[in-house]
Design a protein around this motif. Structure first.
Motif, PDB file in Angstrom:
ATOM      1  N   ILE A   2     -21.758  -2.627-102.099  1.00  6.95           N
ATOM      2  CA  ILE A   2     -22.318  -3.979-103.558  1.00  6.95           C
ATOM      3  C   ILE A   2     -23.839  -3.627-102.046  1.00  6.95           C
ATOM      4  CG2 ILE A   2     -22.739  -5.919-104.494  1.00  6.95           C
ATOM      5  CD1 ILE A   2     -20.520  -6.565-104.505  1.00  6.95           C
ATOM      6  N   PHE A   3     -24.741  -3.619-103.413  1.00  4.55           N
ATOM      7  CA  PHE A   3     -26.137  -3.084-102.761  1.00  4.55           C
ATOM      8  C   PHE A   3     -27.324  -3.990-103.094  1.00  4.55           C
ATOM      9  CE2 PHE A   3     -24.338   1.165-103.029  1.00  4.55           C
ATOM     10  CZ  PHE A   3     -24.617   1.531-101.696  1.00  4.55           C
ATOM     11  N   TYR A   4     -27.586  -4.833-101.658  1.00  5.71           N
ATOM     12  CA  TYR A   4     -28.665  -5.863-102.401  1.00  5.71           C
ATOM     13  C   TYR A   4     -29.767  -6.475-102.022  1.00  5.71           C
ATOM     14  CZ  TYR A   4     -27.166  -8.706 -98.049  1.00  5.71           C
ATOM     15  OH  TYR A   4     -27.813  -8.990 -96.750  1.00  5.71           O
ATOM     16  N   GLY A  19     -18.710 -10.062-103.777  1.00  6.49           N
ATOM     17  CA  GLY A  19     -18.316  -9.496-102.480  1.00  6.49           C
ATOM     18  C   GLY A  19     -16.649  -9.600-101.605  1.00  6.49           C
ATOM     19  N   GLN A  20     -16.514 -11.208-102.479  1.00  6.18           N
ATOM     20  CA  GLN A  20     -15.646 -12.251-101.554  1.00  6.18           C
ATOM     21  C   GLN A  20     -14.361 -11.992-102.931  1.00  6.18           C
ATOM     22  OE1 GLN A  20     -17.421 -16.197-101.274  1.00  6.18           O
ATOM     23  NE2 GLN A  20     -18.253 -15.300 -98.914  1.00  6.18           N
ATOM     24  N   CYS A  21     -15.211 -12.994-103.771  1.00  4.11           N
ATOM     25  CA  CYS A  21     -14.218 -11.721-105.722  1.00  4.11           C
ATOM     26  C   CYS A  21     -14.004 -10.828-105.611  1.00  4.11           C
ATOM     27  CB  CYS A  21     -15.372 -12.429-106.203  1.00  4.11           C
ATOM     28  SG  CYS A  21     -15.710 -14.058-106.793  1.00  4.11           S
ATOM     29  N   LEU A  22     -14.320  -9.299-105.002  1.00  3.53           N
ATOM     30  CA  LEU A  22     -13.731  -8.530-105.725  1.00  3.53           C
ATOM     31  C   LEU A  22     -13.544  -7.442-104.235  1.00  3.53           C
ATOM     32  CD1 LEU A  22     -17.297  -7.241-107.418  1.00  3.53           C
ATOM     33  CD2 LEU A  22     -15.045  -7.536-108.191  1.00  3.53           C
ATOM     34  N   ARG A  25     -17.421  -4.472 -99.463  1.00  2.00           N
ATOM     35  CA  ARG A  25     -18.428  -4.601 -98.981  1.00  2.00           C
ATOM     36  C   ARG A  25     -19.910  -4.413 -99.603  1.00  2.00           C
ATOM     37  NH1 ARG A  25     -18.550   1.776 -96.687  1.00  2.00           N
ATOM     38  NH2 ARG A  25     -18.009   2.784 -98.339  1.00  2.00           N
ATOM     39  N   ILE A  26     -20.475  -5.263 -99.309  1.00  4.68           N
ATOM     40  CA  ILE A  26     -22.152  -5.177 -98.930  1.00  4.68           C
ATOM     41  C   ILE A  26     -23.071  -4.632 -98.052  1.00  4.68           C
ATOM     42  CG2 ILE A  26     -21.242  -7.807-100.409  1.00  4.68           C
ATOM     43  CD1 ILE A  26     -22.958  -9.213 -98.801  1.00  4.68           C
TER      44      ILE A  26
END
Length: 276
Positions: A2-4, A19-22, A25-26
Motif C-alpha cells: 500500500i502506497f500512501y 495494512g493491519q486489516c490486510l 506492507r505500507i
C-alpha cells in the motif's frame, strides 16, 4: 503493498488501518522522493494507494510518484494482474479526483496493466485553513468523522480481502464516491485556481515572539521545504515544492506559524492531536 501520502496524518492512519486489516506492507510516498521508485511485488500481492484530496485533485507529490513508479514481479515472466484499489481521504468532497487518478494508474509501468478493482472515499477531519471561512472541524464533528471513517475503511478492507471484482466498466464503489455538487467545476476551474495560485509557501510566516525554534515544522514537512531545525527559526525555501498541506502550521506547538492573515484565530489539527 500500500502506497500512501499524508500531510497531517489522516491518510497515514487510513493506510495503517488497511495494512493491519490486510496484513500488507505500507510505503510512504514522501519517503521515496529522491530514491528509487521500483518495487517488487510478491505473488498475489495487492496494490493499494491512499492519499488526501488537494484542491479536488490528486496531490502533486502523488502525481509525480505515479509517473515514475515501476512495479516488478518476483517472477519476472509473470503477467498476472494484481488486485488494485484506491482510498481517498477528504475533509469534504472529492470532485473528479478519482477520474484523474485512473488516468495516472493506467500509465504505471508493470508486468500487467493495472486496473482499479475497488475504490473508496472517506471524510476525515478538515485540515485546510488557507481560505476565509475554512477552518478545522469542531471536536464533536472531528470525532464523528474518524469513527465513521474507521467503519468504512474496515468494510472496504473486507472487499479487498475477498478480492471482489469490478462490476462492468467501473470499479466497485465507483458510484458511491463522495464527489459533492458540480464535481467537474470543482476539479476543473476551481482546482486549476488552487493549483496555480493557492499551492504555494510564499504566504507562510513566523510570529517570532511565539516561536521556540523546536524544529518540529521542518521535521514534519513531507517535501523538505523548510530550512529549519532545533535552534533555528524556520524559513520556507520558495522552491516550488510546497504542497500547502499545512502540516507545519498544524504541528507547531505554539501556533507560531501563520499563512498570511488567513489563519489568524483558526484552529489546528493533525491526526491524534487531541489524544496526544
Amino acid at each position: 503493498m500500500i502506497f500512501y501520502f499524508s500531510g497531517t496524518g489522516n491518510s497515514r492512519w487510513a493506510a495503517e488501518l488497511l495494512g493491519q486489516c490486510l496484513d500488507e506492507r505500507i510505503v510512504s510516498i514522501s519517503e521515496t522522493v529522491g530514491t528509487s521508485t521500483n518495487f517488487t511485488l510478491k505473488k498475489d500481492e495487492v496494490v493499494g494507494f491512499v492519499f488526501p484530496v488537494h484542491g479536488w485533485r490528486v496531490p502533486r507529490i502523488v502525481d509525480e510518484f505515479m509517473r515514475t513508479l515501476e512495479l516488478l514481479d518476483t517472477n519476472s515472466q509473470s503477467k498476472a494482474r494484481h488486485y488494485t484499489f484506491c482510498l481517498l481521504t477528504a475533509g469534504d468532497s472529492i470532485g473528479r479526483t478519482m477520474e484523474r487518478f485512473v488516468k495516472l494508474i493506467r500509465e504505471v509501468k508493470s508486468g500487467a496493466t493495472l486496473d482499479l478493482n475497488a475504490v473508496e472515499s472517506v471524510l476525515m477531519p478538515e485540515s485546510y485553513v488557507g481560505l476565509p471561512g475554512m477552518d478545522v472541524d469542531k471536536p464533536e464533528k472531528e470525532h464523528k468523522k474518524i469513527e465513521d471513517a474507521e467503519n468504512a475503511i474496515v468494510r472496504f478492507a473486507s472487499t479487498v480481502k475477498e478480492r471482489k471484482i469490478r462490476q462492468g466498466d467501473v470499479p466497485l464503489g465507483w458510484e458511491q464516491l463522495k464527489r459533492g455538487p458540480i464535481p467537474d467545476f470543482f476539479s476543473g476551474p476551481v482546482g486549476a485556481f488552487f493549483t496555480h495560485f493557492l499551492i504555494t509557501d510564499k504566504p507562510f510566516r513566523v510570529e517570532s515572539e511565539r516561536c521556540v525554534q523546536c524544529g518540529i515544522c521542518a521535521k514534519v514537512c513531507p517535501v523538505g521545504d523548510i530550512d529549519g531545525g532545533k535552534g533555528k527559526e524556520p524559513k520556507w525555501k520558495n522552491n516550488g515544492k510546497c504542497l500547502t498541506c499545512f502540516s507545519c502550521y498544524h504541528h507547531c506547538p505554539h501556533h507560531a506559524i501563520e499563512y498570511g492573515n488567513r489563519t489568524k484565530h483558526k484552529g489546528q489539527y493533525f491526526f491524534g492531536k487531541r489524544n496526544g
